[in-house]
Design an enzyme around this catalytic site. Structure first.
Site, PDB file in Angstrom:
ATOM      1  N   ASN A  96       0.797  -1.216   0.000  1.00  0.00           N
ATOM      2  CA  ASN A  96       0.000   0.000   0.000  1.00  0.00           C
ATOM      3  C   ASN A  96       0.833   1.271   0.000  1.00  0.00           C
ATOM      4  O   ASN A  96       0.357   2.330  -0.340  1.00  0.00           O
ATOM      5  CB  ASN A  96      -0.837   0.042   1.274  1.00  0.00           C
ATOM      6  CG  ASN A  96      -2.284  -0.177   0.977  1.00  0.00           C
ATOM      7  OD1 ASN A  96      -2.639  -0.375  -0.168  1.00  0.00           O
ATOM      8  ND2 ASN A  96      -3.111  -0.154   1.991  1.00  0.00           N
ATOM      9  N   GLU A 127       6.943   8.588   7.915  1.00  0.00           N
ATOM     10  CA  GLU A 127       7.858   8.024   6.916  1.00  0.00           C
ATOM     11  C   GLU A 127       9.234   8.652   7.109  1.00  0.00           C
ATOM     12  O   GLU A 127       9.821   9.207   6.193  1.00  0.00           O
ATOM     13  CB  GLU A 127       7.338   8.240   5.477  1.00  0.00           C
ATOM     14  CG  GLU A 127       6.011   7.575   5.202  1.00  0.00           C
ATOM     15  CD  GLU A 127       4.822   8.354   5.765  1.00  0.00           C
ATOM     16  OE1 GLU A 127       3.993   7.732   6.458  1.00  0.00           O
ATOM     17  OE2 GLU A 127       4.733   9.563   5.529  1.00  0.00           O
ATOM     18  N   GLU A 154      -2.792   3.561  12.034  1.00  0.00           N
ATOM     19  CA  GLU A 154      -3.519   3.692  10.768  1.00  0.00           C
ATOM     20  C   GLU A 154      -3.649   2.363  10.019  1.00  0.00           C
ATOM     21  O   GLU A 154      -4.609   2.146   9.295  1.00  0.00           O
ATOM     22  CB  GLU A 154      -2.852   4.752   9.880  1.00  0.00           C
ATOM     23  CG  GLU A 154      -1.433   4.402   9.477  1.00  0.00           C
ATOM     24  CD  GLU A 154      -0.647   5.601   8.928  1.00  0.00           C
ATOM     25  OE1 GLU A 154      -0.768   6.693   9.506  1.00  0.00           O
ATOM     26  OE2 GLU A 154       0.083   5.434   7.947  1.00  0.00           O
TER      27      GLU A 154
HETATM   28  C1  NOJ Z   1       0.956   8.726   6.063  1.00  0.00           C
HETATM   29  C2  NOJ Z   1       0.942   9.122   7.498  1.00  0.00           C
HETATM   30  O1  NOJ Z   1       1.487   8.115   8.315  1.00  0.00           O
HETATM   31  C3  NOJ Z   1      -0.480   9.418   7.880  1.00  0.00           C
HETATM   32  O2  NOJ Z   1      -0.557   9.681   9.267  1.00  0.00           O
HETATM   33  C4  NOJ Z   1      -0.995  10.564   7.073  1.00  0.00           C
HETATM   34  O3  NOJ Z   1      -2.341  10.775   7.358  1.00  0.00           O
HETATM   35  C5  NOJ Z   1      -0.842  10.299   5.573  1.00  0.00           C
HETATM   36  N1  NOJ Z   1       0.466   9.834   5.273  1.00  0.00           N
HETATM   37  C6  NOJ Z   1      -1.115  11.537   4.761  1.00  0.00           C
HETATM   38  O4  NOJ Z   1      -0.096  12.480   4.945  1.00  0.00           O
HETATM   39 CA    CA Z   2       2.837   6.105   7.569  1.00  0.00          CA
END
Ligand code: NOJ
Ligand code: CA
Length: 691
Positions: free
Chosen positions: A198, A473, A497
């Site tokens: 993903n 990231e 998430e």
């Molecule tokens: C990945 C991040 O870990 C997440 O928290 C964020 O909502 C999305 N990217 C969008 O920036």
């Molecule tokens: Ca992330």
């Protein structure tokens, strides 16, 4: 050559046939003598180090050295030209964090080495021996004939003394967002691991692991391997040799050149660290990683206030709203932001994160040409940034800015000045950054030298503008928060998430009991706990959080971070009795004590609120239900406390009955021992308020 009380030198002249060979061995001990290190140079071979704990071998003789582009390896044929030692015993203060006062006590050995033959290069190896571990690094002084070096590999070995039980994540060059695997060392097979598709394209080129990797030996020692002060260098993965029971550094590379790191002497490498403890909790209590970093370089950071925050965020991960405007279901609106500010103000929450506030979200994930798309100063028309920031300020709620770069680093670098100037003008002191996708420029990886420099440049620029950074990231945490205390938290793991959309069952119940003893040793985590609607109904019917609601509360104490999100929709909090704990729990601590734990199984942590006598305790377990006794012996003598205990109901279970919990109140003191039951995937949270 100087000799001292700390250092024992053995010089052996051995006669092998006609040629004379030197064998020099230097030994140094940690301050209490439990850990001892031997440094060995024998004949023309590569230098080695080995580590013993109370007489038990921990690291068997392991080689040190480098390979360079266009030059011969720096390996053997070395003379020891200097030996220096010192003992350090100092204290320093964390401006925020899991404790106020940090002791930094170690013995340091610096060995100067020079090649016997041309090109006659010289370097130092510095060892810092703590009672709870070792840090060592290479230092290259300025020298003739070495204007630049192009490192193709650092050849640092870690030879284990057994086939330890390991808790490891694959050596990915782009993300750390993998599940951990538990296996014996000889069974590590990172490449058979199926990377998550993903996210950013992942690159796991070898049978290697990311750090921290933690282990339990047959003798019951707990070990963790990582690095500290990663600066202007590539991140280190560890190549796994299952037959030799050995790990070897494998730096993250680039597709744009054959070398992995380019540097000009003088330079130092990051510290290679080995943490060690008889009990698992000792790994969490260890300060080795921060201690191996330089003191604060940015001065006072009182403009950053540790805080809990809510956000326009889970809405998007639930697919309830979107980041972009074009969908017609935009999350970041002035009206919604104000509603959240009102809620935060009423519930002791001082921060609000708004994602999807700025233009560009129509063209981010999945697009190749992402440079020049995101704009970090222009809000969408339905979001009045100035008005929201002002409204928040009036109510004591500060915005957390969001900069999703989509890994288009040049665009972000160009806009840093204007982006931070805007934040400054609005009184916003923290930003969540994001680097979703393959790195631009193409060919670079998230964890290579190019990005290590980028992340650090951002941190420095942010500090100049009184901005704290919460990076997603990110590059791994390596204790730089000591030097740049505006590096407040980061992701760098499979966060909450994944439970919303991973589609692979989400984070299993054992995930966080592993994280606490691996990723968390590196530094504060932006995990985003506090999901009350465990089954995510009706938005994500095929996904769920794999813990009980009590464990969600426990995470506010177990997970170390000066920013903790209350991640769920506010409608799931309104009127919910368990929300009281989130309202009460602080995020900044006077001291931290690990009460019990085992890697991958369970952990309980007690933390004293910074500037108060109140304590908070959190405990979590994996998929196994457990009973434990929590002793409050950490409380001050003769003081009574009101304990409010949020715990799993008897029939609670992470899957079958995750919302079954109870709240009990009792008076406790230092002599109280509380028996507590944790459901499968469960936990408990206790607030202890002094009477
Ligand atoms: C990945 C991040 O870990 C997440 O928290 C964020 O909502 C999305 N990217 C969008 O920036
Ligand atoms: Ca992330």
């Amino acid at each position: 050559m100087s000799k001292s009380s700390l250092v024992l030198i053995v010089l052996l002249a051995m006669f092998l046939g006609a040629c004379e060979e030197n064998h020099e061995q230097i030994e140094v001990e940690s301050p209490n003598g439990s850990l001892s290190l031997k440094f060995d140079v024998e004949g023309d071979q590569s230098p080695t180090y080995s580590l013993n704990y109370k007489g038990l071998s921990v690291i068997k003789p392991s080689e040190l050295g480098f390979s360079f582009q266009g030059e011969k390896d720096l390996a053997g044929e070395l003379d020891i030209v200097s030996i220096d030692e010192k003992s350090i015993n100092e204290k320093w203060e964390m401006p925020w964090g899991e404790k106020r006062e940090v002791s930094n006590i170690y013995n340091e050995l610096t060995v100067g080495l020079k090649e016997r033959k041309a090109p006659g290069r010289s370097f130092f190896v510095v060892f810092c021996l703590y009672d709870d571990g070792l840090g060592f690094r290479y230092e290259f002084p300025k020298q003739n004939g070495m204007d630049s070096v192009y490192i193709t590999e650092e050849n640092t070995e870690f030879r284990l003394n057994g086939d330890h039980k390991c808790f490891w994540g694959p050596g990915d060059w782009d993300i750390y967002e993998h599940l951990y695997t538990t296996s014996n060392f000889s069974e590590i097979d990172a490449q058979s691991y199926i990377p998550h598709t993903n996210l950013a394209q992942t690159n796991i080129p070898f049978n290697a692991v990311n750090t921290p990797i933690s282990m339990i030996t047959d003798e019951g020692l707990h070990l963790s391997f990582h690095e500290a002060n990663l600066s202007n260098y590539s991140g280190m993965t560890l190549l796994v040799d299952t037959a030799e029971l050995m790990m070897k550094s494998c730096l993250v590379g680039s597709n744009n050149h054959d070398y992995k790191v380019a540097l000009k002497p003088p330079f130092v490498t990051p510290w290679r660290s080995i943490q060690l403890s008889e009990d698992a909790g000792g790994l969490i209590e260890s300060d080795l990683i921060v201690n191996l970093n330089d003191p604060n370089k940015i001065g006072d950071v009182s403009w950053f206030v540790p805080k809990k925050y809510i956000g326009i965020w889970w809405d998007m991960h639930l697919n309830r709203k979107t980041w972009d405007l074009a969908s017609g279901n935009h999350g970041a609106t002035t009206e919604y932001a104000k509603e959240l500010i009102d809620f935060a103000a009423e519930h002791n929450i001082k921060g609000l994160l708004v994602e999807g506030w700025n233009t560009g979200w129509e063209h981010w994930i999945g697009f190749e040409d992402r440079e020049g798309v995101f704009d970090f100063v222009t809000p969408y028309p339905d979001y009045d940034l100035t008005e929201v920031a002002k409204y928040g300020k009036e109510k004591g709620v500060e915005l957390i800015m969001h900069h999703e770069t989509s890994a288009a680093t040049e665009t972000y670098t160009k806009q840093l000045d204007t982006a931070y100037a805007l934040m400054k003008s609005l009184g916003i002191h923290s930003v969540k950054t994001g680097y979703v996708g393959k790195i631009l420029p193409k060919g670079e990886y998230h964890h290579g030298q190019y990005m290590v420099k980028h992340y650090e440049d951002v941190l420095k620029k942010a500090a100049e503008n009184e901005v704290a950074v919460i990076a997603h990231e990110p590059i791994k945490a390596t204790g730089k928060r000591r030097t740049y205390p505006n590096a407040v938290a980061r992701e760098g793991l499979r966060g909450q998430e994944f439970n919303a959309w991973a589609g692979d069952g989400g984070n299993p119940p054992e995930h966080l009991p592993i994280v606490a003893f691996t990723r968390m040793l590196a530094g504060p985590i932006d995990f985003t706990p506090g999901i009350f609607n465990i089954k995510l109904d009706p938005y994500r019917p095929n996904n769920q959080v794999n813990t009980t609601i009590s464990q969600q509360l426990a995470l506010y104490v177990v997970i170390n971070s000066p920013v903790q999100m209350a991640a769920d929709l506010i409608t799931n909090y309104e009127g919910h009795p368990a929300f009281q704990f989130i309202e009460d729990v602080p995020v900044n601590w006077e001291q931290t004590k690990v009460l019990n734990g085992e890697i991958g199984d369970y952990v309980s942590i007690a933390r004293q609120e910074r500037g108060s006598e109140n304590w908070f305790v959190g405990g979590i377990t994996d998929e196994h239900a457990r009973k434990m006794d929590i002793s409050f012996d950490f409380l001050p003598k003769d003081q009574k406390y009101t304990a409010t205990i949020y715990h799993d109901a008897d029939d609670a279970h992470w899957d079958k009955n995750p919302l079954a919990y109870k709240i009990d109140t009792m008076e406790v003191d230092q002599n109280t021992v509380l028996p507590i039951k944790l459901a499968a995937g469960g936990g408990f949270a206790i607030s202890l308020i002094q009477k």
